[in-house]
Design a protein around this motif. Structure first.
Motif, PDB file in Angstrom:
ATOM      1  N   GLN A  59     -50.529 -33.468  23.073  1.00 16.67           N
ATOM      2  CA  GLN A  59     -50.177 -32.044  23.093  1.00 16.67           C
ATOM      3  C   GLN A  59     -51.151 -31.223  23.932  1.00 16.67           C
ATOM      4  OE1 GLN A  59     -47.615 -30.951  20.777  1.00 16.67           O
ATOM      5  NE2 GLN A  59     -47.691 -32.361  19.039  1.00 16.67           N
ATOM      6  N   THR A  93     -40.652 -30.201  16.908  1.00 18.69           N
ATOM      7  CA  THR A  93     -39.317 -29.843  17.361  1.00 18.69           C
ATOM      8  C   THR A  93     -38.640 -31.052  17.985  1.00 18.69           C
ATOM      9  OG1 THR A  93     -40.003 -29.235  19.592  1.00 18.69           O
ATOM     10  CG2 THR A  93     -40.068 -27.491  17.907  1.00 18.69           C
ATOM     11  N   GLY A 134     -39.300 -31.236  21.712  1.00 18.99           N
ATOM     12  CA  GLY A 134     -40.572 -31.833  22.102  1.00 18.99           C
ATOM     13  C   GLY A 134     -40.552 -33.346  21.991  1.00 18.99           C
ATOM     14  N   GLU A 159     -35.404 -27.552  29.202  1.00 18.01           N
ATOM     15  CA  GLU A 159     -36.837 -27.293  29.078  1.00 18.01           C
ATOM     16  C   GLU A 159     -37.153 -25.857  29.425  1.00 18.01           C
ATOM     17  OE1 GLU A 159     -39.464 -31.271  29.448  1.00 18.01           O
ATOM     18  OE2 GLU A 159     -40.252 -29.234  29.664  1.00 18.01           O
ATOM     19  N   ASP A 167     -36.153 -23.870  26.448  1.00 16.35           N
ATOM     20  CA  ASP A 167     -37.117 -24.038  25.356  1.00 16.35           C
ATOM     21  C   ASP A 167     -38.400 -23.265  25.638  1.00 16.35           C
ATOM     22  OD1 ASP A 167     -36.462 -27.558  24.507  1.00 16.35           O
ATOM     23  OD2 ASP A 167     -35.370 -25.701  24.081  1.00 16.35           O
ATOM     24  N   ASN A 168     -38.885 -23.362  26.886  1.00 19.96           N
ATOM     25  CA  ASN A 168     -40.121 -22.665  27.245  1.00 19.96           C
ATOM     26  C   ASN A 168     -39.963 -21.151  27.109  1.00 19.96           C
ATOM     27  OD1 ASN A 168     -41.254 -25.132  27.865  1.00 19.96           O
ATOM     28  ND2 ASN A 168     -40.980 -24.933  30.067  1.00 19.96           N
ATOM     29  N   GLU A 205     -39.789 -20.217  23.457  1.00 16.69           N
ATOM     30  CA  GLU A 205     -41.111 -20.366  22.850  1.00 16.69           C
ATOM     31  C   GLU A 205     -41.990 -19.174  23.209  1.00 16.69           C
ATOM     32  OE1 GLU A 205     -42.396 -24.492  23.448  1.00 16.69           O
ATOM     33  OE2 GLU A 205     -44.443 -23.677  23.375  1.00 16.69           O
ATOM     34  N   ARG A 235     -40.772 -16.124  21.233  1.00 14.81           N
ATOM     35  CA  ARG A 235     -41.089 -16.179  19.805  1.00 14.81           C
ATOM     36  C   ARG A 235     -42.589 -16.039  19.539  1.00 14.81           C
ATOM     37  NH1 ARG A 235     -36.227 -19.233  16.959  1.00 14.81           N
ATOM     38  NH2 ARG A 235     -37.322 -18.727  15.060  1.00 14.81           N
ATOM     39  N   ALA A 236     -43.381 -16.437  20.546  1.00 14.21           N
ATOM     40  CA  ALA A 236     -44.836 -16.357  20.384  1.00 14.21           C
ATOM     41  C   ALA A 236     -45.355 -14.940  20.649  1.00 14.21           C
ATOM     42  CB  ALA A 236     -45.514 -17.335  21.334  1.00 14.21           C
ATOM     43  N   ASN A 274     -42.459 -11.651  17.382  1.00 16.17           N
ATOM     44  CA  ASN A 274     -42.719 -12.473  16.202  1.00 16.17           C
ATOM     45  C   ASN A 274     -42.673 -11.650  14.919  1.00 16.17           C
ATOM     46  OD1 ASN A 274     -44.738 -14.072  14.267  1.00 16.17           O
ATOM     47  ND2 ASN A 274     -43.863 -15.459  15.778  1.00 16.17           N
TER      48      ASN A 274
END
Lengths: 345, 345
Positions: free
Chosen positions: B45, B140, B143, B294, B297-298, B301, B304-305, B310
């Motif tokens: 990771q 996930t 991932g 991808e 997803d990126n 992410e 959401r971050a 959030n």
């Protein structure tokens, strides 16, 4: 001699005007004119209209949801229009009010859509308890689906307690329809042998109810055989623990036979799903999923519209398709161009 | 008396070291140690490892793709490990080299995975032409799927010409496996009557080949009946124009019967798909889709971050699920928080 001329200046404001409060009142009173205008508003691509549409939908939201949302698909030739006409006529005879919407993203703007073609549903088109609307036009399935979902909410607020959303089944449109409805009906026609025409890979798996249409005249025996074989097949392909195995119903839309059974089956389905709370859970999940899928679409749209990203898309797709770059590296390149080098995976 | 002590300072660099060139050479030489290290690298990771992994994958890319990628699913109890062992033993006997990977996002990090459990595939675990790897851990599915796809590429570069990607079928993992493989095999067991155990809604529709396992002893007659009924069912549920209707094959993994037919069927499938270019087209589409998924997803992410987003997610999901806010309005709120008010839909 002098001639005096006066020129009257007419200032026309750009585009149609929409009064949210007026539309709100009109929709709740089930005024068809206001209903139509409200749906036209939400179909509009213009930014200022989108804001008004959002306001209208938010006001109407507490009045929505009180319907059975039925998805309907079947290939051309399956007799969807005839079925819809017969079904709509039956349920309005049972004191329901039905709205018929459509999703057909392939429909060219000028040619109109096969679905929602009122000439093919003459009786329903003049039925005061039915409302028929052709597909919204649009380039992306996501955009068309959103407008249809919103049209559905408006129809519910106007008191239509059955919403039928049809599609001819192009691309992913059946999945989009299944994601906005409570129950999915697949209309098929007998093929002559045991089989049914119009089966598409994956489509049977979406269906909660299968309708074998045109079960009359020469095709009646074929319809019987098909019904039997498909019932056996579905019995095998569903987990034995299933509370609902899609029934196969024979219908003759032209002879008006079997339509009542279809309706009773849909009511049964709703009862079964409400028993263990699945009906409500599904709607709540659909609403949340709709939100996230819009977020996803908006994000992707913003990325693709970014000049630096836009310039690299074609090349990256080619590199990736021909195994000259890894998809991860290509994705990272796009993200970096989008957030200007500050992207950290 | 004075005591002198010298302290030798050992500077240990954080974490394991990876030499991309060394791994590159080692993988191409099919050195199992380097293969394992390479896969461990791509599973990491850590940001600096991700960069090295991308470099390694890009170097290896021209050496990938020369395999048949087989997806495999079946519920616990279907005998997947026994089947894999028998299948792997057979194909290595035919001079192939097989890598067995797994996707199991539910597998708790400490407990390890049922899949890729070498104790259940004793012979294959010691077979020099087989390489078995447990699922990467991860929160996930996205991932885990990415890491598995990358491990697959590395195995291909190392000369494994058959890649088997297994899953127990939790959530969407079968779909993830189908999206990274050329052909999808579903392993099922007879249920006693006509039916097969382990049928999950939608899963049969994914399969290109169905294997009825444990067709031996008491279950042999049940296996025969199941094979017959499912063949009939599949014949009905596929368009009559299909070039490939999933065959149903009986296998006894413990008695080693039917395994050769499974392999021949997979080779047939590849031939049929290569005839009209579908095989290559599918891989190219999978690579492009992987890239876009991808990117998606990126983006999600990153959204959401974002602290402001959030903070609002829980409330917005609740509002939307209970029809207090429209999903569009909620999506817009998130987008605006993400791009700080400059978002224009």
């Amino acid at each position: 001699m002098t001639t005096e001329t006066t020129t009257r200046v007419v200032t026309r404001q750009a585009g149609p005007q929409y009064d949210v409060d007026e539309l709100y009142e009109g929709v709740l009173k089930a005024n068809t004119l206001h209903l139509a205008r409200a749906i036209t508003l939400i179909e509009s691509q213009r930014h200022e209209h989108r804001e008004l549409a959002d306001q209208l939908l938010t006001k109407l939201l507490p009045h929505t949801g009180k319907s059975l949302r039925i998805g309907l698909s079947g290939v051309p030739g399956a007799g969807k229009s005839t079925f819809t006409e017969a079904f709509g006529t039956y349920v309005t005879g049972e004191k329901h009010r039905i709205a018929v919407l459509a999703i057909d993203p392939s429909s060219p703007k000028t040619k109109g859509s096969i679905l929602g073609d009122k000439t093919r549903m003459e009786h329903l088109a003049t039925n005061p308890d039915a409302y028929i609307r052709p597909t919204p036009s649009g380039c992306t399935l996501g955009g068309v689906a959103r407008r249809t979902r919103e049209a559905m909410l408006i129809c519910e607020a106007a008191g239509y307690d059955i919403i039928l959303v049809e599609t001819v089944g192009v691309g992913q449109s059946e999945i989009a329809v299944a994601q906005m409805t409570d129950v999915f009906v697949l209309v098929l026609v007998p093929g002559g042998g045991d089989e049914l025409q119009g089966i598409k890979k994956g489509i049977v798996e979406l269906a909660d109810v299968l309708v074998v249409n045109k079960a009359d005249g020469d095709l009646e025996r074929a319809a019987d055989r098909a019904k039997g074989s498909y019932q056996n097949a579905l019995q095998l392909l569903y987990p034995s623990t299933s509370k609902w195995i899609p029934p196969v119903l024979k219908v003759s839309s032209v002879e008006n036979r079997g339509i009542d059974t279809v309706w009773e089956t849909l009511v049964d389905f709703k009862d079964v799903k409400q028993e263990d709370g699945q009906f409500e859970k599904r709607r709540m999940a659909q609403a949340r999923d709709w939100m996230w899928s819009e977020v996803g679409d908006n994000l992707m749209e913003a990325l693709r519209a970014h000049p630096a990203v836009n310039a690299m898309i074609g090349e990256l797709e080619g590199e990736v398709a021909h195994s000259r770059a890894t998809p991860s590296a290509a994705a990272k390149a796009m993200m970096e161009a989008f957030v200007k080098g500050s992207y950290r995976p």
